[in-house]
Design a protein around this motif. Structure first.
Motif, PDB file in Angstrom:
ATOM      1  N   VAL A 243       0.874  -1.178   0.000  1.00 41.17           N
ATOM      2  CA  VAL A 243       0.000   0.000   0.000  1.00 41.17           C
ATOM      3  C   VAL A 243       0.906   1.222   0.000  1.00 41.17           C
ATOM      4  N   TYR A 244       0.682   2.136  -0.941  1.00 42.54           N
ATOM      5  CA  TYR A 244       1.493   3.352  -0.969  1.00 42.54           C
ATOM      6  C   TYR A 244       0.695   4.487  -1.583  1.00 42.54           C
ATOM      7  N   GLN A 245       1.098   5.685  -1.253  1.00 42.39           N
ATOM      8  CA  GLN A 245       0.425   6.886  -1.767  1.00 42.39           C
ATOM      9  C   GLN A 245       0.992   7.191  -3.144  1.00 42.39           C
ATOM     10  N   THR A 246       0.121   7.263  -4.146  1.00 46.92           N
ATOM     11  CA  THR A 246       0.604   7.301  -5.526  1.00 46.92           C
ATOM     12  C   THR A 246       0.742   8.707  -6.099  1.00 46.92           C
ATOM     13  N   ASN A 247       0.713   9.747  -5.262  1.00 45.65           N
ATOM     14  CA  ASN A 247       0.845  11.095  -5.819  1.00 45.65           C
ATOM     15  C   ASN A 247       2.295  11.527  -5.963  1.00 45.65           C
TER      16      ASN A 247
END
Length: 487
Positions: A243-247
């Protein structure tokens, strides 16, 4: 309990199968009536079921399941359409799903999904040969106890991991959080990390799945369930979701995911000697495929030189900022990675990043990540060190995941020359829609999705959500089966 006695006493294979089938139907009906009234609160010990005293026994269950447990019949769990065809393993016993809140009593608990612990199990009723003792309702881990002797026959355990996964993720907020994470929301960042979908096994190869832009690990439902449904693959691989923040820019995402993996290994294998470390397989979709590729590469000074005129030692900026930026731009292959599988990956960029929705998203996605702030301070402290075409963007921290996918982006363009290190094999699965011009999946051109030197390349008539296509899932399974047998 007559059916169980008949199964125990049967000596011929046909009689064993018939008696076992009757026993399973009886167990199913018993559980259905009991669980309808009391699905939760199950612990080992004696209780009454249908007016009869029964001893409940747990066998080989996950140490992360903390009673009292919630139990559901697998056949009663609704499987979302996106998860594909339900994967079942026929055999002895009744497949059930076990759920409990996430544990908090040991470090590995933080590697489990916040929604809780969900595991497939198998239930059956046992009685002694004499038939005069209290019957036992056994609830067992079918991945730890692979078969059971019934009469003179060893029967495989029935199991249904897809039902366990579906019930465990039914209340997940990840799809909504993933979109907000792309647009700058912070909650997905707080949940970022490695999540184990199986109990950790020091001898199984981690199958690390990395989702793409604005997405979540739930896209891997079909592939994960295909692995769990295969006796061969489930005995050799353990499923890890990222899970990671894709911005953030892809380089920043690579750096962060490296950190998530490091943190997981620190918890799971502090001695650095588990065989699992040496057989990591990466599977990445779209931007996740780019991250997976960079986890296979030695950047040398290629990316640094594409962005800066000066080496780090000559920079006129704070040491902490230089070091932070250097960690992002300069890296080596992640230790233990042996194989990578790229699905719909824009190795040469994506024209979609230039279209109107790409321009809009570039204005919306967040810029306030710590890594970009270090880059901003470095660019302002020593602007002459930054290449002119990047100076303005770096000085404003005006880069993100979408802008770094642009075909013309200098650092991305330089990264095309980097390839997975020797000893790491890689495979390509790409979509090419009929009558689509130029050829591609509608988001990633086919020329961008293909990568020279791949051990195998499969092109199918599919859109960008290729992870839903049964042919793509079957191809990943084929690759994993070859890897498991050493071919």
């Amino acid at each position: 309990m007559y059916a169980q006695l008949a199964a125990l006493r049967a000596t011929e294979a046909a009689a064993t199968r018939s008696a076992s089938s009757l026993s399973q139907r009886c167990t199913d009906q018993l559980l259905f009536s009991v669980l309808a009234e009391q699905p939760s609160g199950w612990s080992p010990g004696r209780r009454r079921m249908g007016g009869v005293p029964v001893d409940v026994e747990f066998r080989g269950l996950s140490e992360y399941l903390h009673p009292p447990l919630r139990i559901a019949l697998a056949r009663t769990v609704q499987i979302p359409a996106d998860y594909g065809v339900e994967q079942k393993n026929a055999g002895f016993g009744v497949p059930v799903v076990l759920l409990s809140p996430r544990c908090t009593d040991r470090p590995p608990c933080e590697l489990l999904p916040p929604e809780g612990v969900f595991r497939a199990a198998t239930a059956w009723v046992e009685v002694d040969d004499a038939g005069d003792s209290v019957p036992r309702l056994v609830i067992a881990n079918p991945f730890a106890i692979h078969s059971i002797k019934v009469g003179d026959q060893a029967l495989p355990m029935a199991r249904n991991m897809m039902a366990a996964y579906a019930l465990g993720t039914r209340t997940s907020k990840l799809p909504r959080l993933a979109i907000w994470g792309l647009l700058g929301g912070h909650e997905i960042g707080r949940r970022a990390g490695v999540y184990l979908l199986d109990d950790y096994d020091p001898n199984k190869r981690p199958l690390v799945m990395i989702h793409g832009l604005g997405s979540s690990p739930l896209i891997w439902a079909r592939l994960s369930n295909a692995v769990w449904a295969s006796n061969e693959l489930s005995s050799r691989y353990q499923v890890w979701h990222i899970v990671y923040q894709t911005n953030a820019p892809t380089l920043v995402s690579r750096y962060r995911i490296q950190g998530y993996l490091d943190k997981a290994w620190k918890v799971l294998d502090p001695e650095h000697d588990d065989p699992a470390r040496q057989g990591i397989v990466l599977v990445g979709h779209s931007m996740g495929g780019l991250v997976a590729r960079m986890l296979c590469e030695d950047s040398g000074d290629v990316l640094w030189n594409a962005a800066f005129h000066k080496p780090p030692s000559m920079m006129e900026a704070e040491h902490e900022d230089i070091a932070a930026v250097q960690q992002v731009f300069v890296f080596r292959p992640y230790p233990g990675v042996r194989k990578a599988i790229f699905l719909a990956t824009p190795h040469r960029g994506s024209p979609s990043a230039k279209r109107w929705f790409g321009r809009l998203a570039r204005l919306l996605v967040g810029r306030r990540t710590p890594e970009l702030q270090s880059l901003r301070r470095l660019a302002r402290a020593d602007p002459s060190a930054v290449r002119s075409e990047l100076r303005h963007a770096y000085g404003r921290a005006a880069i993100n995941s979408i802008s770094t996918l642009r075909v013309s982006q200098p650092v991305r363009r330089a990264g095309e020359s980097l390839m997975p290190a020797a000893g790491i094999s890689y495979h390509t699965i790409a979509g090419s829609l009929r009558r689509h011009n130029p050829p591609g999946d509608g988001v990633v051109p086919l020329d961008s999705a293909k990568l020279d030197g791949a051990t195998s390349t499969l092109i199918i008539d599919s859109g960008h959500e290729i992870y839903k296509d049964p042919r793509a899932v079957a191809e990943v399974v084929r690759i994993l089966e070859e890897d498991a047998t050493g071919n």
